[in-house]
Design a protein around this motif. Structure first.
Motif, PDB file in Angstrom:
ATOM      1  N   LYS A   1     104.042  20.974  25.380  1.00  0.00           N
ATOM      2  CA  LYS A   1     104.310  20.764  26.808  1.00  0.00           C
ATOM      3  C   LYS A   1     105.585  21.479  27.232  1.00  0.00           C
ATOM      4  O   LYS A   1     105.669  22.031  28.341  1.00  0.00           O
ATOM      5  CB  LYS A   1     104.428  19.265  27.100  1.00  0.00           C
ATOM      6  CG  LYS A   1     103.119  18.497  26.957  1.00  0.00           C
ATOM      7  CD  LYS A   1     103.323  17.017  27.245  1.00  0.00           C
ATOM      8  CE  LYS A   1     102.015  16.245  27.125  1.00  0.00           C
ATOM      9  NZ  LYS A   1     102.207  14.789  27.383  1.00  0.00           N
TER      10      LYS A   1
ATOM     11  N   THR B  69     110.163  14.399  29.171  1.00  0.00           N
ATOM     12  CA  THR B  69     110.286  14.742  27.754  1.00  0.00           C
ATOM     13  C   THR B  69     111.012  13.635  26.994  1.00  0.00           C
ATOM     14  O   THR B  69     110.582  13.211  25.920  1.00  0.00           O
ATOM     15  CB  THR B  69     111.025  16.076  27.586  1.00  0.00           C
ATOM     16  OG1 THR B  69     110.201  17.126  28.098  1.00  0.00           O
ATOM     17  CG2 THR B  69     111.341  16.363  26.130  1.00  0.00           C
TER      18      THR B  69
ATOM     19  N   ARG C   5     110.052  18.685  32.351  1.00  0.00           N
ATOM     20  CA  ARG C   5     109.752  18.907  30.935  1.00  0.00           C
ATOM     21  C   ARG C   5     110.807  19.735  30.209  1.00  0.00           C
ATOM     22  O   ARG C   5     111.008  19.581  29.012  1.00  0.00           O
ATOM     23  CB  ARG C   5     108.395  19.609  30.794  1.00  0.00           C
ATOM     24  CG  ARG C   5     107.215  18.683  31.017  1.00  0.00           C
ATOM     25  CD  ARG C   5     107.086  17.700  29.869  1.00  0.00           C
ATOM     26  NE  ARG C   5     106.094  16.652  30.146  1.00  0.00           N
ATOM     27  CZ  ARG C   5     105.951  15.575  29.392  1.00  0.00           C
ATOM     28  NH1 ARG C   5     106.724  15.392  28.327  1.00  0.00           N
ATOM     29  NH2 ARG C   5     105.065  14.667  29.691  1.00  0.00           N
TER      30      ARG C   5
END
Length: 338
Positions: free
Chosen positions: A290, A274, A302
Motif C-alpha cells: 500500500k 499506515t 499512507r
C-alpha cells in the motif's frame, strides 16, 4: 547575541545560530543554500545519495552561492552512519570524500554503531590536505556526548531530543533535559552544543540558548518552505496537523523498509492509516504494498510524513531566508524579555 559570545557563529562564520537539519527528501541544494544566505547554515540531506547525485547537488550549491572551486563551500553534508555501514567501506569513503573534495565546510554524522570510524576518516583526510572540516555528530544521550567530546575530537554535538521528527531514539530524554545535562557535563572549551527536536518558534530557540546551547537545528519547520523538496500535499498535511498527530512508531520503518537502524531507533511522523493498520497488526507486506502504491500519487494517508512534536504550531509556508530571519528576531525579542 554577538559572535564574541557565541562559539558557533565564529566556527561557521555565520551571523544567526539557526541551522537546517540534513533531512533526506527535504533538504536539497535550494533549501541548504537559502538558509546559508539568510545568515544561518544549511546542510544537504545527502545520506542516501548516489555519488553522482551528491556531486550534482554540490555543484548546484556552488553555482547558487557563487563559490569558486578553490574556496570553502558554505554548506554541510549529512551522512547516516548505518547507511554508510551497509555499503562497501571504499564506497562509503568515496561518498564522504565527494563532500570533502568539494570543500564542504562541514560534515554531519548520525545513527551509526561506529561513528568514530567516519570521524577519523575525515580527520585523516584533513591531515593529508591541510584543510579543516567541521565535524558534527548527532547524539541523544549524555554518555555518548561525553565519549564524542573526549575521544572523537568532534567540533559540534547536536543534542537530539525525543521530540525530533524523523529518526531518533525512542528512549531519548526531552530536549531541554538533554541539553542541560550535556552543557553541565562538558567543559566550556569542549565541542559546541546545539539543540534539536520539536523547535519551531523563536521562543523555542531562545529557551535552548538560555540553557547554554550555542544554537539550534530545525527540521520540520524548514519542510514548510518553497525550497523544501517535500511535495505540496505533504506540506498541506503538516499545516493541517495538530501536534498530537506527531507520533513515534516502528510502523514507518517497517513499512518503508529503508535500512537496518541501530537498536532503539524508531521514527516520528504524522499518524495516518499506515500507523493505525500497523498497530492493529496488519501484515507488514500488505502495508509495504500500500505504501509503494501511495508514493507516486502522494497519498498522505499512507505515505510517511516526518514531523516533530511542534508541528501543530506551523500553519504557513514561508521562504527559507525570511523564515530564518523572522525566527531570529523572535528569538532575540524573547531573550530580551528574560
Amino acid at each position: 547575541m554577538s559572535s564574541e559570545k557565541n562559539r558557533l557563529l565564529d566556527l561557521l562564520g555565520i551571523s544567526i545560530p539557526i541551522l537546517c537539519a540534513p533531512m533526506v527528501g527535504a533538504a536539497g541544494s535550494s533549501l541548504a543554500t537559502q538558509v546559508t544566505l539568510s545568515g544561518g547554515f544549511g546542510l544537504l540531506g545527502s545520506a542516501i545519495h548516489t555519488p553522482e547525485r551528491l556531486e550534482r547537488e554540490l555543484e548546484e550549491v556552488r553555482q547558487i552561492l557563487g563559490t569558486d572551486r578553490d574556496s570553502p563551500l558554505r554548506v554541510g553534508a549529512g551522512y547516516i552512519g548505518c547507511w554508510l555501514d551497509g555499503l562497501a567501506e571504499e564506497d562509503a569513503k568515496k561518498l564522504i570524500k565527494i563532500a570533502l573534495d568539494n570543500r564542504a565546510l562541514a560534515v554531519w554524522f548520525s545513527f551509526g554503531n561506529d561513528l568514530q570510524k567516519w570521524v577519523q576518516f575525515v580527520r585523516d583526510y584533513d591531515s593529508s590536505t591541510g584543510r579543516k572540516t567541521i565535524i558534527f555528530v548527532q547524539l541523544s544521550f549524555l554518555e555518548d556526548a561525553l565519549v564524542a567530546a573526549k575521544d572523537w575530537n568532534v567540533d559540534v554535538i547536536v543534542a537530539q531530543g525525543v521530540e525530533a521528527g524523523g529518526h531518533g531514539y525512542g528512549a531519548a530524554p526531552p530536549l531541554r533535559s538533554l541539553v542541560s545535562s550535556i552543557v553541565s557535563a562538558l567543559p566550556e572549551d569542549g565541542p559546541v552544543i546545539l539543540g534539536a527536536g520539536g523547535l519551531v518558534t523563536g521562543g523555542h530557540i531562545a529557551e535552548i540558548i538560555k540553557l547554554g546551547a550555542s544554537g539550534v537545528v530545525l527540521g520540520t519547520r524548514f519542510c514548510l518552505t518553497p525550497e523544501s523538496m517535500y511535495p505540496d500535499p505533504y506540506k498541506q498535511a503538516l499545516i493541517s496537523a495538530e501536534s498530537s498527530a506527531s507520533v513515534r512508531s516502528e510502523a514507518f520503518d517497517q513499512t518503508g523498509n529503508w535500512m537496518q537502524w541501530p537498536r532503539g531507533v524508531d521514527g516520528r511522523a504524522l499518524r495516518n492509516a499506515t500507523v493505525d493498520d500497523f498497530e492493529r497488526g496488519e501484515d507488514v507486506q500488505v502495508l509495504r504494498s500500500k505504501y509503494k502504491e501511495a508514493l507516486p500519487v502522494h497519498n498522505v494517508d499512507r505515505v510517511i510524513i516526518w514531523a516533530g512534536a511542534g508541528v501543530g504550531v506551523m500553519k504557513s509556508v514561508k521562504a527559507a531566508k525570511e523564515l530564518v530571519q523572522d525566527l531570529y528576531q523572535e528569538c532575540l525579542a524573547s531573550l530580551a524579555k528574560s
